[in-house]
Each structure stands twice: as structure tokens, then as C-alpha cells.
Design a protein around this motif. Sequence first.
Motif, PDB file in Angstrom:
ATOM      1  N   GLU A 166       0.828  -1.216   0.000  1.00 59.83           N
ATOM      2  CA  GLU A 166       0.000   0.000   0.000  1.00 59.83           C
ATOM      3  C   GLU A 166       0.862   1.267   0.000  1.00 59.83           C
ATOM      4  OE1 GLU A 166      -3.011  -0.047   3.027  1.00 59.83           O
ATOM      5  OE2 GLU A 166      -4.280   1.176   1.725  1.00 59.83           O
ATOM      6  N   SER A 167       1.966   1.228   0.711  1.00 55.69           N
ATOM      7  CA  SER A 167       2.818   2.418   0.841  1.00 55.69           C
ATOM      8  C   SER A 167       3.507   2.804  -0.469  1.00 55.69           C
ATOM      9  CB  SER A 167       3.866   2.185   1.925  1.00 55.69           C
ATOM     10  OG  SER A 167       4.588   0.994   1.646  1.00 55.69           O
ATOM     11  N   CYS A 168       3.534   1.883  -1.442  1.00 60.74           N
ATOM     12  CA  CYS A 168       4.222   2.157  -2.719  1.00 60.74           C
ATOM     13  C   CYS A 168       3.408   2.998  -3.686  1.00 60.74           C
ATOM     14  CB  CYS A 168       4.543   0.841  -3.439  1.00 60.74           C
ATOM     15  SG  CYS A 168       5.706  -0.180  -2.579  1.00 60.74           S
ATOM     16  N   LEU A 169       2.105   3.054  -3.498  1.00 59.25           N
ATOM     17  CA  LEU A 169       1.234   3.700  -4.484  1.00 59.25           C
ATOM     18  C   LEU A 169       1.133   5.196  -4.233  1.00 59.25           C
ATOM     19  CD1 LEU A 169      -0.660   3.424  -6.905  1.00 59.25           C
ATOM     20  CD2 LEU A 169      -2.513   2.866  -5.323  1.00 59.25           C
ATOM     21  N   GLY A 170       1.634   5.984  -5.193  1.00 56.79           N
ATOM     22  CA  GLY A 170       1.645   7.436  -5.055  1.00 56.79           C
ATOM     23  C   GLY A 170       0.328   8.077  -5.438  1.00 56.79           C
ATOM     24  N   GLY A 171       0.196   9.348  -5.157  1.00 53.97           N
ATOM     25  CA  GLY A 171      -1.042  10.087  -5.375  1.00 53.97           C
ATOM     26  C   GLY A 171      -1.408  10.235  -6.842  1.00 53.97           C
ATOM     27  N   ASP A 172      -0.448  10.083  -7.730  1.00 50.29           N
ATOM     28  CA  ASP A 172      -0.725  10.233  -9.167  1.00 50.29           C
ATOM     29  C   ASP A 172      -0.727   8.896  -9.904  1.00 50.29           C
ATOM     30  OD1 ASP A 172       1.999   9.687  -9.032  1.00 50.29           O
ATOM     31  OD2 ASP A 172       2.514  11.033 -10.685  1.00 50.29           O
ATOM     32  N   GLY A 173      -0.697   7.776  -9.139  1.00 50.93           N
ATOM     33  CA  GLY A 173      -0.722   6.454  -9.757  1.00 50.93           C
ATOM     34  C   GLY A 173       0.658   5.833  -9.912  1.00 50.93           C
ATOM     35  N   PHE A 174       1.704   6.609  -9.654  1.00 52.22           N
ATOM     36  CA  PHE A 174       3.068   6.090  -9.771  1.00 52.22           C
ATOM     37  C   PHE A 174       3.334   5.076  -8.665  1.00 52.22           C
ATOM     38  CE2 PHE A 174       7.673   6.496  -8.758  1.00 52.22           C
ATOM     39  CZ  PHE A 174       8.209   6.114  -9.979  1.00 52.22           C
TER      40      PHE A 174
ATOM     41  N   ILE B  11      -9.314  -0.714 -11.590  1.00 46.39           N
ATOM     42  CA  ILE B  11      -8.260  -0.193 -12.470  1.00 46.39           C
ATOM     43  C   ILE B  11      -8.876   0.538 -13.667  1.00 46.39           C
ATOM     44  CG2 ILE B  11      -6.369  -0.862 -14.025  1.00 46.39           C
ATOM     45  CD1 ILE B  11      -5.838  -3.224 -12.026  1.00 46.39           C
ATOM     46  N   MET B  12      -9.927  -0.053 -14.244  1.00 44.51           N
ATOM     47  CA  MET B  12     -10.556   0.556 -15.420  1.00 44.51           C
ATOM     48  C   MET B  12     -11.314   1.832 -15.049  1.00 44.51           C
ATOM     49  SD  MET B  12      -9.440  -1.103 -17.914  1.00 44.51           S
ATOM     50  CE  MET B  12     -10.393  -0.443 -19.290  1.00 44.51           C
ATOM     51  N   ALA B  13     -11.672   1.976 -13.765  1.00 43.17           N
ATOM     52  CA  ALA B  13     -12.387   3.189 -13.338  1.00 43.17           C
ATOM     53  C   ALA B  13     -11.428   4.341 -13.030  1.00 43.17           C
ATOM     54  CB  ALA B  13     -13.248   2.867 -12.107  1.00 43.17           C
ATOM     55  N   PHE B  14     -10.127   4.058 -13.017  1.00 45.79           N
ATOM     56  CA  PHE B  14      -9.141   5.131 -12.786  1.00 45.79           C
ATOM     57  C   PHE B  14      -9.263   6.196 -13.867  1.00 45.79           C
ATOM     58  CE2 PHE B  14      -5.693   2.228 -10.669  1.00 45.79           C
ATOM     59  CZ  PHE B  14      -6.304   2.383  -9.439  1.00 45.79           C
ATOM     60  N   ASP B  15      -8.963   7.407 -13.504  1.00 50.05           N
ATOM     61  CA  ASP B  15      -8.730   8.472 -14.488  1.00 50.05           C
ATOM     62  C   ASP B  15      -7.656   8.004 -15.465  1.00 50.05           C
ATOM     63  OD1 ASP B  15      -8.297  11.390 -15.380  1.00 50.05           O
ATOM     64  OD2 ASP B  15      -6.344  10.827 -14.565  1.00 50.05           O
ATOM     65  N   GLN B  16      -7.787   8.369 -16.746  1.00 48.58           N
ATOM     66  CA  GLN B  16      -6.910   7.835 -17.796  1.00 48.58           C
ATOM     67  C   GLN B  16      -5.425   8.091 -17.531  1.00 48.58           C
ATOM     68  OE1 GLN B  16      -7.966   9.017 -21.816  1.00 48.58           O
ATOM     69  NE2 GLN B  16      -6.013   8.269 -22.617  1.00 48.58           N
ATOM     70  N   LYS B  17      -5.102   9.284 -17.075  1.00 46.58           N
ATOM     71  CA  LYS B  17      -3.695   9.637 -16.834  1.00 46.58           C
ATOM     72  C   LYS B  17      -3.146   8.863 -15.623  1.00 46.58           C
ATOM     73  CE  LYS B  17      -0.750  13.691 -16.418  1.00 46.58           C
ATOM     74  NZ  LYS B  17      -0.720  15.130 -16.078  1.00 46.58           N
ATOM     75  N   TYR B  18      -3.983   8.735 -14.591  1.00 48.84           N
ATOM     76  CA  TYR B  18      -3.605   7.984 -13.397  1.00 48.84           C
ATOM     77  C   TYR B  18      -3.344   6.524 -13.775  1.00 48.84           C
ATOM     78  CZ  TYR B  18      -3.934   6.347  -8.508  1.00 48.84           C
ATOM     79  OH  TYR B  18      -3.678   5.788  -7.287  1.00 48.84           O
ATOM     80  N   ARG B  19      -4.247   5.953 -14.608  1.00 47.33           N
ATOM     81  CA  ARG B  19      -4.076   4.553 -14.995  1.00 47.33           C
ATOM     82  C   ARG B  19      -2.819   4.354 -15.839  1.00 47.33           C
ATOM     83  NH1 ARG B  19      -8.889   3.398 -17.155  1.00 47.33           N
ATOM     84  NH2 ARG B  19      -8.168   4.112 -19.180  1.00 47.33           N
ATOM     85  N   ALA B  20      -2.539   5.291 -16.758  1.00 47.99           N
ATOM     86  CA  ALA B  20      -1.331   5.182 -17.586  1.00 47.99           C
ATOM     87  C   ALA B  20      -0.079   5.185 -16.699  1.00 47.99           C
ATOM     88  CB  ALA B  20      -1.282   6.318 -18.595  1.00 47.99           C
ATOM     89  N   THR B  21      -0.052   6.081 -15.729  1.00 47.48           N
ATOM     90  CA  THR B  21       1.092   6.151 -14.811  1.00 47.48           C
ATOM     91  C   THR B  21       1.206   4.864 -14.003  1.00 47.48           C
ATOM     92  OG1 THR B  21       0.857   8.546 -14.662  1.00 47.48           O
ATOM     93  CG2 THR B  21       2.097   7.470 -12.895  1.00 47.48           C
ATOM     94  N   PHE B  22       0.077   4.374 -13.521  1.00 45.94           N
ATOM     95  CA  PHE B  22       0.040   3.166 -12.695  1.00 45.94           C
ATOM     96  C   PHE B  22       0.510   1.936 -13.481  1.00 45.94           C
ATOM     97  CE2 PHE B  22      -2.613  -0.431 -11.034  1.00 45.94           C
ATOM     98  CZ  PHE B  22      -2.010  -0.551  -9.797  1.00 45.94           C
ATOM     99  N   ILE B  23      -0.105   1.698 -14.630  1.00 43.48           N
ATOM    100  CA  ILE B  23       0.213   0.490 -15.401  1.00 43.48           C
ATOM    101  C   ILE B  23       1.645   0.540 -15.937  1.00 43.48           C
ATOM    102  CG2 ILE B  23      -0.420  -0.927 -17.411  1.00 43.48           C
ATOM    103  CD1 ILE B  23      -2.452  -1.119 -15.162  1.00 43.48           C
ATOM    104  N   ASN B  24       2.095   1.719 -16.354  1.00 39.91           N
ATOM    105  CA  ASN B  24       3.472   1.837 -16.826  1.00 39.91           C
ATOM    106  C   ASN B  24       4.482   1.517 -15.730  1.00 39.91           C
ATOM    107  OD1 ASN B  24       4.326   2.904 -19.673  1.00 39.91           O
ATOM    108  ND2 ASN B  24       2.319   3.787 -19.281  1.00 39.91           N
TER     109      ASN B  24
END
Lengths: 214, 214
Positions: A166-174, B11-24
Motif C-alpha cells: 500500500e505504501s508504494c502507491l503514489g497520489g498520481d498512480g506512480f 483499475i478501469m475506473a481510474f482516471d486515464q492519466k492515473y491509470r497510464a502512470t500506474f500500469i506503466n
Amino acid sequence: MKKKHLSFSEIMAFDQKYRATFINSLGGFKSICLIGTKSNAGLSNLAIFSSIIHIGANPPLMAFIVRPDSAERHTLENILETNFFTLNHVNQAILKNAHQTSARYPREVSEFDAVKLSEEYNNNFFAPFVKESFVQMGLQFREKIDLKINGTIMIIGEIKQVIILESCLGGDGFVDLELAGTLTCSGLDSYHSTTQIGRLTYAKPSTWPTEVLY
Amino acid sequence: MKKKHLSFSEIMAFDQKYRATFINSLGGFKSICLIGTKSNAGLSNLAIFSSIIHIGANPPLMAFIVRPDSAERHTLENILETNFFTLNHVNQAILKNAHQTSARYPREVSEFDAVKLSEEYNNNFFAPFVKESFVQMGLQFREKIDLKINGTIMIIGEIKQVIILESCLGGDGFVDLELAGTLTCSGLDSYHSTTQIGRLTYAKPSTWPTEVLY
């Protein structure tokens, strides 16, 4: 600093093992994941891969390359039989265990047992996760692409669930992979930890990138 | 340590930019290379890619993924027009220059000029190398694979020549990327240096891996 030039014919004249080590190094630092699968008969399998690649985020797709004549073939067989697999990042505490999955164990041996990693089942997902990993993904098989150029196969899967610290997930999805202890590799057998230099601002023609803290 | 579970629908409900950052981020640490190309009209192009993947060593093949609707399309156009491209590793001295190539410059601008990197031509190879890079490869286009699943394209090239710092090449063919200053990235914009943990012995069922010095 002196640069060395190697031509195609010089590279092709290398001893096979030397060339494999050399060419595998040239791709740069690679993602490594443990791929967890299970046969319909219930036998689990675990194998380390260093050819993971991001294909897209909408839908979330990842791919990897399989060499069908290698220890990796059990992974391929299970995915084609059952449609499911997991990707689990490798951290330093489980590095030797992870590397050891590349040994050619017989079909009836589960690498989870052989290398002493814990098989974990989350949310009724068919394929096993690696409990000791801090970034885990459950994927459904979507496409198999035969690369006729050299007989390798690309497998594309869709991410169906993610389990992370949980601690790894940043506010912008990073996702802070250093906090998760995720390692990288180079060549066939060299493992590395990382130190973040920084995140750079989105590039625009009119400005120069600067480091940002999100 | 508390783990967070994310389902496909979350994951699919994430904002598009947030999801791109997350999945990348989830793919782990990635290879980054500057791809150098030139049009038949003589206009050079340079773009950073983080989807480089090793396909095989015999013959030596590398691939990367292109998103045709992005700043990367000039790279694709030049490769399909001329058949040649270069891969150049990124080191810390040229990191911001490298990142800046991802800005959407107009077709008539060479990123070499715009980001202040030096175009270098070696051994009559058609495509330009990045002089400031310490691991450079010249490749010939071999295959284009359309990934219909999301409209991206995989380009496979054969390594035709390699130029590396002489001191980086080990006795067994291993290239010491840390000596070459090669960086890795995670997510869309995070860059990292590495620290080698070690090289592990070839895995066999009967033994446990140990660190080796070659």
C-alpha cells in the motif's frame, strides 16, 4: 575513452555462449518477474523471465517472450491450457530463489517447493502468486504471436488484478518500485538494485525538463 | 506490511492519466534507448523509447513497441522508409537531453539539434548514432508486427554493428552497463542508476546459485 567497433560478421563469428551473453547485455536493464502458473491437473509452476514489456494501459496489457525449447516451456503450456498467469516482481530477499527457478526441473516438480517460495491464491484467481513479492499481478491470456523470425513466441495478457504494498502507491498512480525492493537485471545473470535520480517533467518543445516531486 | 488489492473494474475506473502512470510502473524497470533515424530526404530524428526488448542472439535481434499516434511516429516512418535505425543507451550526462526528445517537435526539426545531442555516422551506416552514448547499435529493419489488440506496432531489427566503450566488454561477452553509465526507468518519467548485487551461477536442479566473478 576508447570505443570498440564490432561488425555483424565479427558478432556472428563469436562462440555461441559468448554471443548470447554479449547480445543479452546490449538490451539494457531489464524487468524481471516470476511467472506463476498452474496446470488443469493442479500442478503449479514458477519461472523467472526478463523479457516483460508494457503493451498498453487501456486495457492494461503486458507481454513477454518465451523460448519454447527452454525451461520456460512449462509456463507456456500452462498458460495455453488454462488462460491464466501471474507476474511477481523480484526483490533482494528472494533473488537466489527466483534465479533458481531457471533450473530445468522435471515437469512433476513445482518450482515453488523446489526453490522455497510460497504459493499464494488471491480472490479466487486460478494462477498462483508469489507471497514474498511486493508487486503482484494476475493476468488473463489474450494473444499468442509466433515470431517466425527466430521461433520465439510473444504472449500478451490483460491485467485482471494487482496486489501491491500500500505504501508504494503514489497520489498520481506512480508505483515506487524502489520501496517495493524491485530489482532489475542485465545480461543473462547479473542482478542490480536501483537508486532514483528523479522524475522529469512532461516534455514540451518550448521548455527544458526539470526534476519534479509528486 | 499492508498490501492493497485492486480489481480490474477498479483499475478501469481510474482516471486515464492515473491509470497510464500506474500500469506503466507495474512492468518493472525498463531499458531506455534513444532511437536514431534519418529520412531519405536527409532529415534526422531522435526519440527516447522505454520498450526495448531482446528477441534473440542468433541472429542478434531486438524489438520495440511504437504507439503510432504519438511523438514516436516519425521514428516509425523513417524506419519503414529507409530500413535502418540505431539504439543508443542513455547515461546521466545526457538524461535531460534524452527525455526532451519526447516533446512533440514538428517534422522538419531534428531532435539532435533541438535537444543538443551530437549526430554521429559510423562505418557508412545510414542511420545516425548518438555520439555521447557509450553503448550504440546499428540495426536493420526485419519485421513489423501489428498488435491488433490495441493498435500498437512491434518493430524487430537485426543488430548489424555495435560500438561500445572498450573497457565495458568482459572476457565472457558480458557488457558492464554500469561502467557505461546506462540508466533504467520506471513508469513514464522516473529515471534510475543501478548498483550491481552480483552475477549468479547458471541454475541447475541439484545446486543452489552463488555469486560469481567472471
